[in-house]
Design a protein around this motif. Structure first.
Motif, PDB file in Angstrom:
ATOM      1  N   VAL A  90       0.848  -1.192   0.000  1.00 25.19           N
ATOM      2  CA  VAL A  90       0.000   0.000   0.000  1.00 25.19           C
ATOM      3  C   VAL A  90       0.882   1.241   0.000  1.00 25.19           C
ATOM      4  N   ASN A  91       0.573   2.170  -0.902  1.00 23.85           N
ATOM      5  CA  ASN A  91       1.325   3.419  -0.993  1.00 23.85           C
ATOM      6  C   ASN A  91       0.388   4.626  -0.975  1.00 23.85           C
ATOM      7  N   ASN A  92       0.985   5.804  -0.941  1.00 23.98           N
ATOM      8  CA  ASN A  92       0.264   7.050  -0.668  1.00 23.98           C
ATOM      9  C   ASN A  92      -0.137   7.775  -1.960  1.00 23.98           C
ATOM     10  N   HIS A  93      -1.436   8.117  -2.061  1.00 24.41           N
ATOM     11  CA  HIS A  93      -1.952   8.843  -3.233  1.00 24.41           C
ATOM     12  C   HIS A  93      -2.853   9.994  -2.761  1.00 24.41           C
ATOM     13  N   THR A  94      -2.520  10.563  -1.632  1.00 28.22           N
ATOM     14  CA  THR A  94      -3.184  11.732  -0.995  1.00 28.22           C
ATOM     15  C   THR A  94      -4.534  11.397  -0.355  1.00 28.22           C
ATOM     16  N   LEU A  95      -5.019  12.351   0.415  1.00 31.01           N
ATOM     17  CA  LEU A  95      -6.317  12.188   1.087  1.00 31.01           C
ATOM     18  C   LEU A  95      -7.482  12.328   0.118  1.00 31.01           C
ATOM     19  N   THR A  96      -7.444  13.352  -0.760  1.00 30.72           N
ATOM     20  CA  THR A  96      -8.635  13.654  -1.582  1.00 30.72           C
ATOM     21  C   THR A  96      -8.359  13.803  -3.074  1.00 30.72           C
ATOM     22  N   HIS A  97      -7.160  13.463  -3.523  1.00 32.01           N
ATOM     23  CA  HIS A  97      -6.852  13.451  -4.950  1.00 32.01           C
ATOM     24  C   HIS A  97      -6.915  14.832  -5.614  1.00 32.01           C
ATOM     25  N   PRO A  98      -6.326  15.846  -5.000  1.00 27.65           N
ATOM     26  CA  PRO A  98      -6.319  17.163  -5.642  1.00 27.65           C
ATOM     27  C   PRO A  98      -5.220  17.260  -6.701  1.00 27.65           C
ATOM     28  N   ASN A  99      -5.323  18.282  -7.534  1.00 28.41           N
ATOM     29  CA  ASN A  99      -4.203  18.659  -8.390  1.00 28.41           C
ATOM     30  C   ASN A  99      -3.246  19.438  -7.492  1.00 28.41           C
ATOM     31  N   LEU A 100      -2.182  18.804  -7.052  1.00 27.43           N
ATOM     32  CA  LEU A 100      -1.311  19.405  -6.036  1.00 27.43           C
ATOM     33  C   LEU A 100      -0.677  20.708  -6.512  1.00 27.43           C
ATOM     34  N   ARG A 101      -0.544  20.870  -7.801  1.00 32.80           N
ATOM     35  CA  ARG A 101       0.085  22.100  -8.309  1.00 32.80           C
ATOM     36  C   ARG A 101      -0.747  23.344  -7.999  1.00 32.80           C
ATOM     37  N   THR A 102      -2.018  23.134  -7.679  1.00 29.89           N
ATOM     38  CA  THR A 102      -2.877  24.287  -7.358  1.00 29.89           C
ATOM     39  C   THR A 102      -2.816  24.632  -5.879  1.00 29.89           C
ATOM     40  N   LEU A 103      -2.089  23.849  -5.097  1.00 31.42           N
ATOM     41  CA  LEU A 103      -2.047  24.061  -3.650  1.00 31.42           C
ATOM     42  C   LEU A 103      -0.681  24.558  -3.204  1.00 31.42           C
ATOM     43  N   GLY A 104      -0.665  25.314  -2.108  1.00 22.59           N
ATOM     44  CA  GLY A 104       0.587  25.750  -1.504  1.00 22.59           C
ATOM     45  C   GLY A 104       1.236  24.608  -0.727  1.00 22.59           C
ATOM     46  N   TYR A 105       2.439  24.894  -0.229  1.00 26.15           N
ATOM     47  CA  TYR A 105       3.216  23.851   0.443  1.00 26.15           C
ATOM     48  C   TYR A 105       2.462  23.231   1.621  1.00 26.15           C
ATOM     49  N   GLU A 106       1.904  24.061   2.486  1.00 26.77           N
ATOM     50  CA  GLU A 106       1.247  23.513   3.684  1.00 26.77           C
ATOM     51  C   GLU A 106       0.026  22.673   3.320  1.00 26.77           C
ATOM     52  N   ALA A 107      -0.725  23.130   2.330  1.00 22.79           N
ATOM     53  CA  ALA A 107      -1.913  22.362   1.916  1.00 22.79           C
ATOM     54  C   ALA A 107      -1.494  21.036   1.275  1.00 22.79           C
ATOM     55  N   GLN A 108      -0.414  21.056   0.535  1.00 26.55           N
ATOM     56  CA  GLN A 108       0.086  19.804  -0.045  1.00 26.55           C
ATOM     57  C   GLN A 108       0.530  18.852   1.062  1.00 26.55           C
ATOM     58  N   ARG A 109       1.196  19.439   2.039  1.00 29.68           N
ATOM     59  CA  ARG A 109       1.661  18.631   3.165  1.00 29.68           C
ATOM     60  C   ARG A 109       0.498  17.977   3.893  1.00 29.68           C
ATOM     61  N   ALA A 110      -0.576  18.748   4.064  1.00 22.95           N
ATOM     62  CA  ALA A 110      -1.756  18.204   4.755  1.00 22.95           C
ATOM     63  C   ALA A 110      -2.330  17.018   3.972  1.00 22.95           C
ATOM     64  N   GLU A 111      -2.363  17.120   2.650  1.00 21.28           N
ATOM     65  CA  GLU A 111      -2.881  16.031   1.815  1.00 21.28           C
ATOM     66  C   GLU A 111      -1.987  14.789   1.895  1.00 21.28           C
ATOM     67  N   ILE A 112      -0.694  15.002   1.855  1.00 19.27           N
ATOM     68  CA  ILE A 112       0.230  13.858   1.787  1.00 19.27           C
ATOM     69  C   ILE A 112       0.475  13.267   3.180  1.00 19.27           C
ATOM     70  N   CYS A 113       0.806  14.129   4.137  1.00 16.25           N
ATOM     71  CA  CYS A 113       1.056  13.619   5.498  1.00 16.25           C
ATOM     72  C   CYS A 113      -0.227  13.059   6.108  1.00 16.25           C
ATOM     73  N   GLY A 114      -1.368  13.690   5.793  1.00 24.08           N
ATOM     74  CA  GLY A 114      -2.643  13.203   6.325  1.00 24.08           C
ATOM     75  C   GLY A 114      -2.897  11.769   5.885  1.00 24.08           C
ATOM     76  N   GLN A 115      -2.663  11.502   4.606  1.00 24.16           N
ATOM     77  CA  GLN A 115      -2.877  10.136   4.113  1.00 24.16           C
ATOM     78  C   GLN A 115      -1.798   9.189   4.643  1.00 24.16           C
ATOM     79  N   GLN A 116      -0.596   9.709   4.810  1.00 23.35           N
ATOM     80  CA  GLN A 116       0.476   8.876   5.353  1.00 23.35           C
ATOM     81  C   GLN A 116       0.112   8.389   6.763  1.00 23.35           C
ATOM     82  N   GLU A 117      -0.421   9.311   7.564  1.00 26.59           N
ATOM     83  CA  GLU A 117      -0.815   8.934   8.931  1.00 26.59           C
ATOM     84  C   GLU A 117      -1.969   7.934   8.911  1.00 26.59           C
ATOM     85  N   ARG A 118      -2.925   8.182   8.021  1.00 26.49           N
ATOM     86  CA  ARG A 118      -4.094   7.316   7.969  1.00 26.49           C
ATOM     87  C   ARG A 118      -3.705   5.894   7.521  1.00 26.49           C
ATOM     88  N   LEU A 119      -2.887   5.802   6.504  1.00 26.31           N
ATOM     89  CA  LEU A 119      -2.493   4.476   5.999  1.00 26.31           C
ATOM     90  C   LEU A 119      -1.612   3.745   7.012  1.00 26.31           C
TER      91      LEU A 119
END
Ligand SMILES: [Zn+2]
Length: 287
Positions: free
Chosen positions: A158-187
């Motif tokens: 199992v690997n990480n593909h974000t919490l909600t599948h956003p286009n990460l290029r539209t998000l700032g660093y902290e929002a990207q981190r929330a998507e990636i780290c959030g899913q990392q913690e959940r998985l």
């Protein structure tokens, strides 16, 4: 549900497939009997479930529509050197350096909307090593299915593909981190082990993505050169597979596959891989 709908619509836009929502989590899981049977051994007290029993290896490939057995490449002696990454960033990998002369490809499945029990039997019968890149908003309601794949497909991970599948290029660093780290913690919490690989939705990323992924504990951003459509492979370059290709498929059902099932799609994919003389290896053994 609305998140799932948005994700599917986004995926459809990228994949040019029909718009529809994939099936919901299965309440009955026949393969569960298979798992119990395996752990109970011959003395198990439960009644046999022939339809869910794994096929003998000699018959499994025929059962799933293949002309010959799959060939699996052995684990490499050591992992190949990856492309250089800047400090504090994960490297981006879109093809794996494999030993010279070896025709090896890697199977990856994304998102996690479709949870077809028949696919569990296929993974178990064919002993498929599958790298799953899961998005919480669609896979999360049924993580049990993916846990089964991990148990049944030797080496599947199992690997990480974000919490909600956003286009990460539209998000700032902290929002990207929330998507990636959030899913990392959940998985990590759900599967008991921290994923090592990350795939940005739609393959879209920027420098912030690579920094965020590293800060979340990931070791590589995995892209692809080949995508599985409904019946055929599509190549980013050339007209066939190349050694080290990472093949992208999706956990999709009939609605998105124009009536085909994920097992039919996978059979078509494996036939294409076999007909070009390729072996299959486990991505996590190389990254
Ligand atoms: Zn995706």
């Amino acid at each position: 549900m609305s998140k799932a709908r948005r994700l599917v619509a986004g995926t459809v836009a990228a994949g040019a497939l029909a718009v529809a929502l994939a099936g919901c989590a299965q309440s009955v899981d026949p393969i569960e009997r298979l798992g119990r049977k395996a752990t109970e051994g011959v003395h198990g007290s439960r009644s046999p479930a022939p339809s869910a029993a794994p096929s003998p290896a000699s018959l499994a490939y025929r059962k799933w529509g293949l002309a010959k057995p799959l060939v699996f490449a052995p684990r490499p002696d050591r992992k190949p050197r990856l492309p250089a990454a800047g400090p504090g960033r994960v490297p981006v990998v879109d093809r794996i350096p494999v030993p010279a002369g070896r025709k090896i490809v890697f199977l990856t499945y994304d998102d996690g909307a479709e949870k077809d029990p028949a696919f569990l039997r296929m993974v178990a019968d064919l002993k498929l090593p599958i790298s799953m890149f899961l998005t919480d908003s669609v896979a999360g309601p049924g993580y049990d299915h993916f846990e089964r794949i991990r148990q049944l497909g030797p080496g599947s991970a199992v690997n990480n593909h974000t919490l909600t599948h956003p286009n990460l290029r539209t998000l700032g660093y902290e929002a990207q981190r929330a998507e990636i780290c959030g899913q990392q913690e959940r998985l990590t919490k759900r599967f008991g082990t921290a994923p090592r690989l990350f795939r940005p939705p739609y393959g879209n990323y920027n420098d912030d993505t690579l920094r965020a992924a590293r800060s979340c504990g990931l070791s590589a951003a995995v892209l692809w050169r080949v995508t599985m459509q409904i019946h055929d492979l599509r190549y980013a370059e050339g007209a066939g597979l190349r050694p080290g290709d990472i093949v992208l498929a999706h956990f999709r059902g009939r609605a998105e596959l124009k009536g085909s099932t994920i097992t039919e799609m996978t059979t078509a994919m494996l036939r294409r891989i076999q007909s070009q003389g390729y072996e299959i290896a486990r991505l996590e053994d190389y990254l």
